[in-house]
Design a protein around this motif. Structure first.
Motif: not given
Length: 416
Positions: A137-148, A156-163, A167-176
């Motif tokens: 859960v955490y590793f996939p969700a963090a990829h979605w949000v933090f991997a630009f 490198s190609v990142g996650g779907w939420i970030a790119n 959606a805006l999430d500066f420091a992890g409201g979703t992933a954390v």
């Protein structure tokens, strides 16, 4: 290498590490004296386990080149190999330092979930849950949000939420926070009610306030460090973090006074954490005045949210659902209203003339992480329950989990 940025991030990592004992003290003070040590052990042990998993393959799962925006290449950076001399494309920050910064995010997120398991979860079951949930859960969700795209390597190609979603999430409201809160709800449901449900009292409120203070201090690194540079963005993010927390404390205490006629130490601590949670996704998008409103709204809502456990009968022991899930949802969604293009996020929300475009993006990101985390966490907890067992007996709860399972006590009490 930018030595100024590197020094700034080294300082942030030290402050983030202090959040581990901060969380342990915050949680440890809120439970019975007979389970305080166990509560602290769950925090420290989860951090240790996740740290090892992160180096082995977690960083690669989060920041490796993406497979369809869902998960990173597990082997690309396995063991953090080839990172000693590598550089990111962001301000000359060494990848190894960036990896350590993100490792602490992972460790703290997993530890947060333990607040829903106080007094009654087997320590061995917790360790299994912590490891499996981090991986699934955490590793996939963090990829979605933090991997630009292009963060670790240029291609490198990142996650779907970030790119893709934007959606805006500066420091992890979703992933954390939404992630941990949804998992906590699932764990609480599978565990069932503690024998102390409805009568649980914090054994040491000053300890909880001390923990909240350490978390508040560490949160400047949590949010400000996410700018990945010592500059204007980090500075304004720390301002919004500060003022949102202040306003959330005031809102929580005001509502608490209206509801019960008292203002409490636990209320002050919970209000501070609520403000910190809510501003985590929004700190780079809302102005300082906007941050005050985020704090007031989240502080007022979460007072009522923590009471939902009595209404619906789930034993969210230390209010992870009411504070982290609900606070994370509020902060993430309020970006859609209070975001200002003058801030690092560069987007206007509904109240700044931006329409609902950003709001729906925020809602999709929050909903996706919440549903995914809850479903998978529920299945993990249920599998543990059916195999190795997840809960201690009621008799063991009465005796105290510290003495029974750890052979140790938080305090050595002697008669005069």
């Amino acid at each position: 290498m930018d030595t100024g940025t590197t020094a700034f991030m080294l300082s942030c990592i030290i402050a983030l590490t202090l959040m581990i004992p901060g969380l342990a003290l915050f949680y440890g003070g809120m439970v019975s004296v007979k389970s305080s040590l166990n509560m602290m052990m769950m925090t420290f042990s989860a951090a240790a386990l996740v740290g090892v998993l992160w180096v082995l393959f977690g960083f690669s799962m989060v920041f490796g080149t993406s497979y369809g925006g869902l998960i990173g290449n597990v082997t690309e950076f396995a063991g953090l190999r080839d990172l000693a001399e590598a550089m990111t494309t962001v301000d000359g920050l060494p990848v190894s330092l960036f990896a350590l910064f993100q490792a602490l995010f992972a460790a703290i997120t997993v530890a947060l979930v333990s607040g829903a398991a106080a007094d009654r979860m087997k320590f061995s079951a917790w360790m299994v849950f912590a490891g499996v949930w981090a991986v699934l859960v955490y590793f996939p969700a963090a990829h979605w949000v933090f991997a630009f795209d292009g963060v670790v390597t240029e291609n490198s190609v990142g996650g779907w939420i970030a790119n893709k979603l934007g959606a805006l999430d500066f420091a992890g409201g979703t992933a954390v926070h939404i992630n941990a809160g949804a998992a906590a709800l699932a764990v609480a449901i599978v565990l069932g009610k503690s024998v102390w449900f409805g009568s649980r009292k914090p054994h040491n409120v000053p300890l909880t306030l001390l923990g909240a203070g350490l978390l508040w201090a560490g949160w400047y690194a949590f949010n400000g460090g996410s700018a990945l540079a010592a500059g204007t963005s980090a500075s304004i993010v720390m301002v919004t973090t500060f003022v949102c927390t202040c306003s959330a404390v005031l809102a929580w205490l005001a509502v608490e006074k209206i509801k019960t006629g008292h203002v409490t130490g636990v209320g002050a601590a919970s209000g501070a954490i609520t403000g910190l949670v809510a501003i985590t996704p929004a700190c780079g998008s809302v102005t300082p005045v906007g941050a005050i409103f985020v704090g007031l709204i989240s502080g007022a809502i979460c007072v009522y949210a923590v009471g939902l456990k009595e209404r619906f009968g789930y034993d969210d022991s230390l209010d992870v659902v009411g504070v982290h899930l609900v606070g994370g949802l509020v902060g993430t969604l309020l970006i859609g209203f209070f975001a200002s293009e003058t801030m690092p996020g560069g987007v206007n929300g509904l109240l700044y003339g931006g329409g609902i475009d950003q709001l729906w993006r925020q809602a999709v990101a929050a909903g996706a992480v919440m549903i995914y985390s809850f479903v998978v966490a529920y299945l993990i907890a249920l599998a543990i329950k059916k195999t190795m067992g997840i809960r201690i007996s009621p008799e063991e709860e009465e005796q105290g989990i510290d003495a029974k399972f750890h052979g140790d006590w938080a305090y050595e009490l002697q008669s005069a």
